[in-house]
Design an enzyme around this catalytic site. Structure first.
Site, PDB file in Angstrom:
ATOM      1  N   TYR A 120       0.812  -1.224   0.000  1.00 32.22           N
ATOM      2  CA  TYR A 120       0.000   0.000   0.000  1.00 32.22           C
ATOM      3  C   TYR A 120       0.845   1.274   0.000  1.00 32.22           C
ATOM      4  CZ  TYR A 120      -4.222  -2.807   0.996  1.00 32.22           C
ATOM      5  OH  TYR A 120      -5.268  -3.699   0.933  1.00 32.22           O
ATOM      6  N   LYS A 171       3.794 -14.846   3.762  1.00 28.06           N
ATOM      7  CA  LYS A 171       3.774 -15.774   2.626  1.00 28.06           C
ATOM      8  C   LYS A 171       5.218 -15.971   2.160  1.00 28.06           C
ATOM      9  CE  LYS A 171       1.443 -18.087  -0.591  1.00 28.06           C
ATOM     10  NZ  LYS A 171       0.662 -19.309  -0.348  1.00 28.06           N
ATOM     11  N   ASP A 204      -2.571 -17.788   3.413  1.00 29.08           N
ATOM     12  CA  ASP A 204      -3.723 -18.533   2.875  1.00 29.08           C
ATOM     13  C   ASP A 204      -4.260 -19.513   3.918  1.00 29.08           C
ATOM     14  OD1 ASP A 204      -1.254 -19.757   2.524  1.00 29.08           O
ATOM     15  OD2 ASP A 204      -1.599 -20.395   0.459  1.00 29.08           O
ATOM     16  N   ASP A 228      -5.283  -6.088   6.194  1.00 31.27           N
ATOM     17  CA  ASP A 228      -6.511  -5.468   5.705  1.00 31.27           C
ATOM     18  C   ASP A 228      -7.550  -6.554   5.419  1.00 31.27           C
ATOM     19  OD1 ASP A 228      -8.358  -3.723   4.678  1.00 31.27           O
ATOM     20  OD2 ASP A 228      -7.249  -3.271   2.839  1.00 31.27           O
ATOM     21  N   ASP A 232     -11.065  -7.839   7.907  1.00 33.48           N
ATOM     22  CA  ASP A 232     -12.462  -7.838   7.438  1.00 33.48           C
ATOM     23  C   ASP A 232     -13.045  -9.245   7.550  1.00 33.48           C
ATOM     24  OD1 ASP A 232     -12.099  -5.140   6.537  1.00 33.48           O
ATOM     25  OD2 ASP A 232     -13.520  -5.486   4.904  1.00 33.48           O
TER      26      ASP A 232
HETATM   27 MG    MG Z   1     -10.172  -2.605   4.739  1.00 30.64          MG
END
Ligand code: MG
Ligand code: NAI
Length: 331
Positions: A120, A171, A204, A228, A232
């Site tokens: 990001y 990962k 994963d 992120d 969620d």
């Molecule tokens: Mg978010």
């Protein structure tokens, strides 16, 4: 006296922030609230998505409560995602995302997401290929400092909050340079916290275990993108995005916001659930060492949920502001 900046933002942002302000004002009558602007509506009003005045205003306040900011369509001139930019400008390197049901049993984990680096950083570009087609490239950057401080934050948080285990999610099997460095840093930092257990998972597999065995997680530390997504996902275990709070925390500054976005599908209808924002305000109060006040918000929310005085997404019949009134009544 507490000086709190408010950034309502777009969509349901103003609705959930105003509902939370009712609670804050009832609890801390002499609170000083400083209204600042950011986001799509702000750009319409001022020509800027994130005015300097807003960044400076947050820096001058004790902390900040943010609603949500809607993204601009791709290619909008002058646009960069506002919330990530704010995190970078204020150097808020840690994103703290607790996952716990308000009432009843369930998971009790805290996701610590690196908040200023990774995928990001916003360095995307389009490359022309020899065959005339294009490739779309994004850079992913972790610094030694960035990795060290987020791992330290997670272990320190775990120690100070009587947590037992820190799980590193990465990962490193595929992303050997970047995630490999994250994994290695985690191992080094863990040496200084011998009383805490450690664990690691590929992202994963972690995504699956959050659903099938959430009890295996206590504190999770991970990179910006993974955190992120996983936060969620984890919010889905405890009532959805209407209930998931978060804190953006740096050495000096901070802001607190619901995990959810501007929810355009329900904006303006007066039905958004402000619980996530109220819990974010409670996190903000804890961060200001006002633990007693924070616990009052949490207790009032628990009572409302136990009495089924809740919004529609939770099976109740209350609108956003009615719910806020019910919480205030129980403070
Ligand atoms: Mg978010
Ligand atoms: P979203 O989080 O806004 O909504 C996802 C789903 O959850 C929707 O069905 C929505 O109705 C529901 N929901 C969200 N908040 C709720 C609440 N308080 N009460 C009840 N239901 C709620 O995510 P979406 O739709 O992917 O994104 C919408 C916009 O928000 C986009 O422009 C996105 O970029 C932005 N966004 C902003 C964030 C921020 O300001 N930090 C974070 C995430 C998304």
């Amino acid at each position: 006296m507490m000086r709190i900046a408010l950034v309502e933002g777009d969509g349901v942002g103003p609705e959930v922030v105003q509902a939370t302000v009712k609670v804050l004002v009832a609890l801390v009558p002499d609170i000083e609230l400083i209204e600042l602007k950011a986001g799509l509506q702000c750009n319409k009003d001022t020509g800027q998505f994130l005015p300097d005045e807003t960044v400076n205003g947050i820096m001058e306040a004790d902390s900040c409560l943010l609603g949500a900011v809607q993204s601009a369509p791709a290619g909008t001139p002058g646009y960069r995602p506002v919330v990530p930019m704010l995190r970078q400008k204020l150097d808020l390197y840690a994103n703290l995302r607790p996952v716990k049901p308000i009432v009843g049993d369930g998971p009790d984990m805290v996701i610590v997401r690196e908040n200023t680096e990774g995928l990001y950083v916003g360095e995307e570009r389009v490359e022309e290929l020899e065959d005339g087609t294009k490739a779309y490239v994004a850079e992913r950057r972790y610094s030694d400092l960035g990795m060290k401080r987020i791992c330290r934050f997670a272990f320190t948080y775990a120690r100070d909050n009587a947590r037992k285990k820190v799980t590193c999610v990465h990962k490193a099997n595929v992303m050997q340079v970047t995630d490999g460095a994250f994994r290695k840093t985690f191992g080094e930092v863990s040496q200084r916290f011998p009383k805490l257990r450690t664990d690691e998972l590929f992202v994963d597999a972690a995504a699956m275990f959050i659903i099938t065995d959430p009890a295996r997680f206590d504190v999770v530390v991970t990179t910006n993108l993974y955190g992120d997504i996983l936060s969620d996902e984890a919010a889905g275990l405890v009532g959805g995005l209407g209930l998931a709070p978060s804190g953006n925390i740096g050495e000096v500054h901070s802001f607190f916001e619901p995990v959810h976005g501007s929810a355009p599908d329900i904006a303006g209808k007066g039905i958004a659930n402000p619980t996530a924002t109220m819990l974010s305000a409670a996190m903000m109060l804890k961060h200001q060492d006002k633990v007693g006040l924070a616990e009052q918000i949490e207790a009032a929310l628990r009572e409302c949920y136990a009495a089924k005085e809740v919004t529609k997404d939770q099976g109740g019949s209350l609108g956003t502001q009615e719910f806020a009134d019910a919480v205030v009544k129980r403070l």
